[in-house]
Each structure stands twice: as structure tokens, then as C-alpha cells.
Design a protein around this motif. Structure first.
Motif, short mmCIF file in Angstrom:
data_model
loop_
_atom_site.label_atom_id
_atom_site.label_comp_id
_atom_site.label_asym_id
_atom_site.label_seq_id
_atom_site.Cartn_x
_atom_site.Cartn_y
_atom_site.Cartn_z
N LEU A 178 41.54 51.50 23.92
CA LEU A 178 42.24 51.29 25.19
C LEU A 178 43.40 50.32 25.00
O LEU A 178 44.51 50.54 25.51
CB LEU A 178 41.24 50.76 26.22
N GLY A 179 43.17 49.26 24.25
CA GLY A 179 44.23 48.29 23.98
C GLY A 179 45.36 48.87 23.15
O GLY A 179 46.54 48.59 23.40
N ILE A 180 45.02 49.70 22.17
CA ILE A 180 46.05 50.33 21.34
C ILE A 180 46.92 51.25 22.20
O ILE A 180 48.15 51.22 22.11
CB ILE A 180 45.41 51.11 20.17
N LEU A 181 46.30 52.07 23.04
CA LEU A 181 47.07 52.96 23.91
C LEU A 181 47.97 52.18 24.86
O LEU A 181 49.12 52.56 25.10
CB LEU A 181 46.15 53.89 24.71
N GLY A 182 47.45 51.09 25.41
CA GLY A 182 48.25 50.26 26.30
C GLY A 182 49.43 49.62 25.58
O GLY A 182 50.55 49.57 26.11
N THR A 183 49.20 49.18 24.37
CA THR A 183 50.26 48.57 23.57
C THR A 183 51.35 49.59 23.24
O THR A 183 52.55 49.29 23.33
CB THR A 183 49.69 47.98 22.27
N VAL A 184 50.95 50.79 22.89
CA VAL A 184 51.93 51.85 22.59
C VAL A 184 52.75 52.18 23.83
O VAL A 184 53.97 52.35 23.75
CB VAL A 184 51.22 53.10 22.02
N ALA A 185 52.10 52.25 24.98
CA ALA A 185 52.83 52.54 26.22
C ALA A 185 53.85 51.45 26.53
O ALA A 185 54.99 51.75 26.91
CB ALA A 185 51.84 52.71 27.39
N ILE A 186 53.47 50.21 26.36
CA ILE A 186 54.40 49.10 26.60
C ILE A 186 55.55 49.15 25.60
O ILE A 186 56.71 48.92 25.96
CB ILE A 186 53.65 47.75 26.54
N ALA A 187 55.26 49.49 24.35
CA ALA A 187 56.32 49.59 23.34
C ALA A 187 57.32 50.67 23.70
O ALA A 187 58.54 50.48 23.56
CB ALA A 187 55.71 49.88 21.97
N PHE A 188 56.84 51.82 24.19
CA PHE A 188 57.76 52.88 24.61
C PHE A 188 58.59 52.44 25.81
O PHE A 188 59.77 52.78 25.91
CB PHE A 188 57.00 54.16 24.92
N LEU A 189 57.98 51.68 26.71
CA LEU A 189 58.72 51.19 27.87
C LEU A 189 59.81 50.23 27.44
O LEU A 189 60.95 50.29 27.94
CB LEU A 189 57.75 50.50 28.85
N ILE A 190 59.52 49.34 26.51
CA ILE A 190 60.51 48.38 26.01
C ILE A 190 61.62 49.10 25.24
O ILE A 190 62.79 48.76 25.38
CB ILE A 190 59.82 47.32 25.13
N LYS A 191 61.24 50.10 24.45
CA LYS A 191 62.21 50.85 23.67
C LYS A 191 63.20 51.59 24.56
O LYS A 191 64.36 51.75 24.22
CB LYS A 191 61.48 51.83 22.75
N GLY A 192 62.75 52.02 25.69
CA GLY A 192 63.62 52.72 26.63
C GLY A 192 63.23 54.17 26.78
O GLY A 192 62.93 54.85 25.81
N LEU A 193 63.24 54.61 28.01
CA LEU A 193 62.89 55.99 28.34
C LEU A 193 64.19 56.69 28.72
O LEU A 193 64.62 56.66 29.87
CB LEU A 193 61.88 56.02 29.48
N ARG A 194 64.85 57.31 27.74
CA ARG A 194 66.19 57.84 27.92
C ARG A 194 66.24 59.17 28.68
O ARG A 194 67.21 59.45 29.36
CB ARG A 194 66.87 58.00 26.57
#
Length: 117
Positions: A9-25
Motif C-alpha cells: 500500500l505504501g509503495i503504491l501511494g509513493t508511486v502515485a505521489i511521484a507521478f503527481l510531482i512529475k506532472g500529468l501532461r
């Protein structure tokens, strides 16, 4: 076993936050992020044994999220990592995509299934 679910659960949450920071183009990346957050909430309910919404909602989320992830993975055009797959045949790319989906998202949809049904 609970600790492994919590780590996942923590890994999935971290990946989601990373994608949000990276930008959703693109629109498809924004939709993917929203679906990921919704499925993460369902998995959170499963892991913590907390009742969130109704089982009918999670049945719809399970089916819709699974369809989205499969279609997005196979049909969606992705800029990241394409150069690594240039020399591979289409069938090899499809097999690798399926294996990757099964390993990374299999536990998510197993948990959502358990939570919904």
C-alpha cells in the motif's frame, strides 16, 4: 501477512505521489492518476479492514479499474521507456507488459476483489 499488504500500500501511494510531482501532461495520465487514487482507497479499506462506501461501488471500481489498467497499458502511448523496447517484437512487448501488469498490479486487484466481493 498484514505487514506485506501495508508495505505494498505504501509503495503504491509513493508511486502515485511521484507521478503527481512529475506532472500529468495528458488527459489519459490524469484519468489514470484519478483511477489509481480510487483503487488505492479501496485497497486501503481492504488492508485496514475499514468499511468505505458500499461493496457495489467497489465492484464497479474493481471492474472499471482493471479494464482501464489493461487498456491503458496495452493501447496507451507512453513516452517513458520506449527506447528500451524498440528492438523487441510486438508479441514480446505484449508478453512483457502482461507479466509486468500481473506482478505490479495483481496484488492491488486481488485486494480490491476481496474487498468488493
Amino acid at each position: 501477512m498484514h505487514i506485506f499488504w501495508t508495505i505494498y500500500l505504501g509503495i503504491l501511494g509513493t508511486v502515485a505521489i511521484a507521478f503527481l510531482i512529475k506532472g500529468l501532461r495528458t488527459l489519459s495520465l490524469k484519468v489514470d492518476f484519478i483511477i489509481s487514487v480510487i483503487t488505492w482507497i479501496g485497497l486501503f479499506g481492504f488492508v485496514t479492514n475499514t468499511s468505505i462506501l458500499t461493496p457495489l461501488v467497489w465492484k464497479i471500481v474493481f471492474v472499471g479499474g482493471l479494464l482501464w489498467d489493461v487498456l491503458f497499458s496495452y493501447i496507451g502511448k507512453h513516452d517513458d521507456g520506449e527506447e528500451a523496447l524498440v528492438d523487441l517484437s510486438e508479441s514480446t512487448k505484449s508478453i512483457l507488459t502482461g507479466i509486468t501488469l500481473f506482478i505490479t498490479l495483481g496484488p492491488l486487484y486481488y485486494g480490491l476483489y476481496q474487498y468488493a466481493f
